[in-house]
Scaffold this motif. Sequence first.
Motif, mmCIF file in Angstrom:
data_model
loop_
_atom_site.group_PDB
_atom_site.id
_atom_site.type_symbol
_atom_site.label_atom_id
_atom_site.label_comp_id
_atom_site.label_asym_id
_atom_site.label_seq_id
_atom_site.Cartn_x
_atom_site.Cartn_y
_atom_site.Cartn_z
ATOM 1 N N VAL A 106 0.031 -1.200 -0.150
ATOM 2 C CA VAL A 106 0.165 0.291 -0.139
ATOM 3 C C VAL A 106 1.276 1.207 0.131
ATOM 4 O O VAL A 106 2.042 1.806 0.800
ATOM 5 C CB VAL A 106 -0.935 0.164 1.322
ATOM 6 N N GLY A 107 0.419 1.819 -1.241
ATOM 7 C CA GLY A 107 1.944 2.654 -1.531
ATOM 8 C C GLY A 107 0.936 3.784 -0.944
ATOM 9 O O GLY A 107 -0.134 4.114 -0.541
ATOM 10 N N GLY A 108 1.723 5.260 -0.989
ATOM 11 C CA GLY A 108 3.019 5.737 -1.172
ATOM 12 C C GLY A 108 2.650 5.474 -2.956
ATOM 13 O O GLY A 108 1.382 6.065 -3.420
ATOM 14 N N ASP A 109 3.922 7.163 -3.795
ATOM 15 C CA ASP A 109 3.090 6.881 -5.131
ATOM 16 C C ASP A 109 3.623 5.822 -5.763
ATOM 17 O O ASP A 109 4.483 4.666 -5.815
ATOM 18 C CB ASP A 109 4.092 8.497 -5.482
ATOM 19 N N ASN A 110 3.616 6.197 -7.474
ATOM 20 C CA ASN A 110 3.753 5.183 -8.377
ATOM 21 C C ASN A 110 5.061 4.634 -8.479
ATOM 22 O O ASN A 110 5.475 3.506 -9.497
ATOM 23 C CB ASN A 110 3.389 5.622 -9.520
ATOM 24 N N ALA A 264 2.294 -10.841 -6.531
ATOM 25 C CA ALA A 264 3.055 -9.444 -5.808
ATOM 26 C C ALA A 264 1.477 -8.547 -6.137
ATOM 27 O O ALA A 264 1.600 -8.681 -7.711
ATOM 28 C CB ALA A 264 4.105 -9.433 -5.675
ATOM 29 N N VAL A 265 1.156 -7.150 -5.605
ATOM 30 C CA VAL A 265 0.217 -6.725 -5.929
ATOM 31 C C VAL A 265 0.246 -4.859 -5.099
ATOM 32 O O VAL A 265 0.527 -5.462 -3.970
ATOM 33 C CB VAL A 265 -0.998 -6.371 -6.298
ATOM 34 N N ASP A 266 0.572 -3.839 -5.780
ATOM 35 C CA ASP A 266 0.791 -2.658 -4.765
ATOM 36 C C ASP A 266 -0.550 -1.485 -5.225
ATOM 37 O O ASP A 266 -0.878 -1.958 -7.050
ATOM 38 C CB ASP A 266 2.175 -1.393 -5.361
ATOM 39 N N PHE A 267 -0.602 -0.567 -4.666
ATOM 40 C CA PHE A 267 -2.093 0.092 -5.008
ATOM 41 C C PHE A 267 -1.418 1.559 -4.488
ATOM 42 O O PHE A 267 -1.295 2.118 -3.412
ATOM 43 C CB PHE A 267 -3.175 -0.572 -3.381
ATOM 44 N N VAL A 268 -0.655 2.294 -5.623
ATOM 45 C CA VAL A 268 -0.578 3.638 -5.232
ATOM 46 C C VAL A 268 -1.525 4.999 -5.528
ATOM 47 O O VAL A 268 -2.700 5.125 -6.021
ATOM 48 C CB VAL A 268 0.449 3.475 -6.049
ATOM 49 N N GLU A 269 -0.970 5.916 -5.340
ATOM 50 C CA GLU A 269 -1.300 7.392 -5.676
ATOM 51 C C GLU A 269 -2.297 7.566 -6.036
ATOM 52 O O GLU A 269 -3.307 8.442 -6.264
ATOM 53 C CB GLU A 269 -1.468 7.583 -8.073
ATOM 54 N N ALA A 270 -2.946 7.689 -4.050
ATOM 55 C CA ALA A 270 -4.302 8.471 -3.546
ATOM 56 C C ALA A 270 -3.207 9.072 -2.280
ATOM 57 O O ALA A 270 -3.201 8.377 -1.455
ATOM 58 C CB ALA A 270 -5.032 7.110 -3.076
ATOM 59 N N ASP A 271 -3.400 10.583 -2.084
ATOM 60 C CA ASP A 271 -3.687 10.868 -1.275
ATOM 61 C C ASP A 271 -4.522 11.181 -0.694
ATOM 62 O O ASP A 271 -5.541 12.097 -0.803
ATOM 63 C CB ASP A 271 -2.634 12.080 -1.763
ATOM 64 N N PRO A 272 -5.005 10.670 0.822
ATOM 65 C CA PRO A 272 -6.029 11.181 1.871
ATOM 66 C C PRO A 272 -6.189 12.049 1.440
ATOM 67 O O PRO A 272 -7.977 12.480 2.046
ATOM 68 C CB PRO A 272 -5.937 10.044 2.491
#
Length: 301
Positions: A106-110, A264-272
């Motif tokens: 869980v990112g984080g940016d790309n 593997a998987v990532d989830f990125v580029e969301a700014d709360p």
Amino acid sequence: MIDDPLWPRADGWLASGSASPDLAVVGVPTSSASLSPSEAWRMPGAFREVLGRFSTWDSEDRVDIGGLAVTDLGDWAVDALDMHGVLEGVADLARALDGAAIHAFVGGDNAITRPLVRGLFPGHLERVGVLTLDAHHDVRSLDNGPTNGTPIRGLIEDGLPGRNVTQVGIHSFANSGDYRHYCEEQGIEVITMAAIDEVGAGWLVSTALDDLAERCDRIFVDVDMDVLDVAFAPGCPGARPGGMMPRQLAAACRAAGSHTAVVAVDFVEADPTRDPSGATTMQVVNAFLAFCSGLAQRRSS
């Protein structure tokens, strides 16, 4: 929230701490390489806070992810690194992970995608596949460093064959002709939103993964949340009109989780901080849980 033993919550499941996990979750809190100002590094914390609003039961597929053995490895201490430090530091941390579990980052940016792939698969990129769910090609020039706009070009320069990359969800007015031509020259497969609208996100992702698996032993899935239409993801700086609906993204993530070649998987580029309503964070959680539902179905088959 009222505790109901008959309504198990996803945060309790994540905190269960299995010693032999099917899934290991890692927070990668960095956005120092973002082209646009971003506090996406805050998402891992926001993600865990929101998990308690979701249950473990996938009603549509009749799957309870509570049966999936999981462990939360916490957040890596990468928030103070600059973009070059992220490239090396994240790769080193990924290289040290136990390869027995499926990993969700869980990112984080790309910008984390390139070092994650480099670290998880050191020296073996010729047999690695990457499937992106993204509005963008992420093949910008590396002249300005390893930013969040460069992970795919960076991986190709690292030795990943272009034909081992499939990009799903590319939509209009979010890229340039020059970068599309680069993708075509490298052999990257580009699947646009028009195709998704016509035949469905789940089927397209399953088919694309089957195709990649014919020439790749292991596949990394990069879920850039700006693949969503901006109406559903105001916390994603790169989101534009014309993107996926949340149900399309969930179908894509279920398909990714269920595929045997995906490790593997990532989830990125969301700014709360860009979305005080919390809706964008909930989209990240929903996409993650959909992936977990697919993984649970994989494990039970």
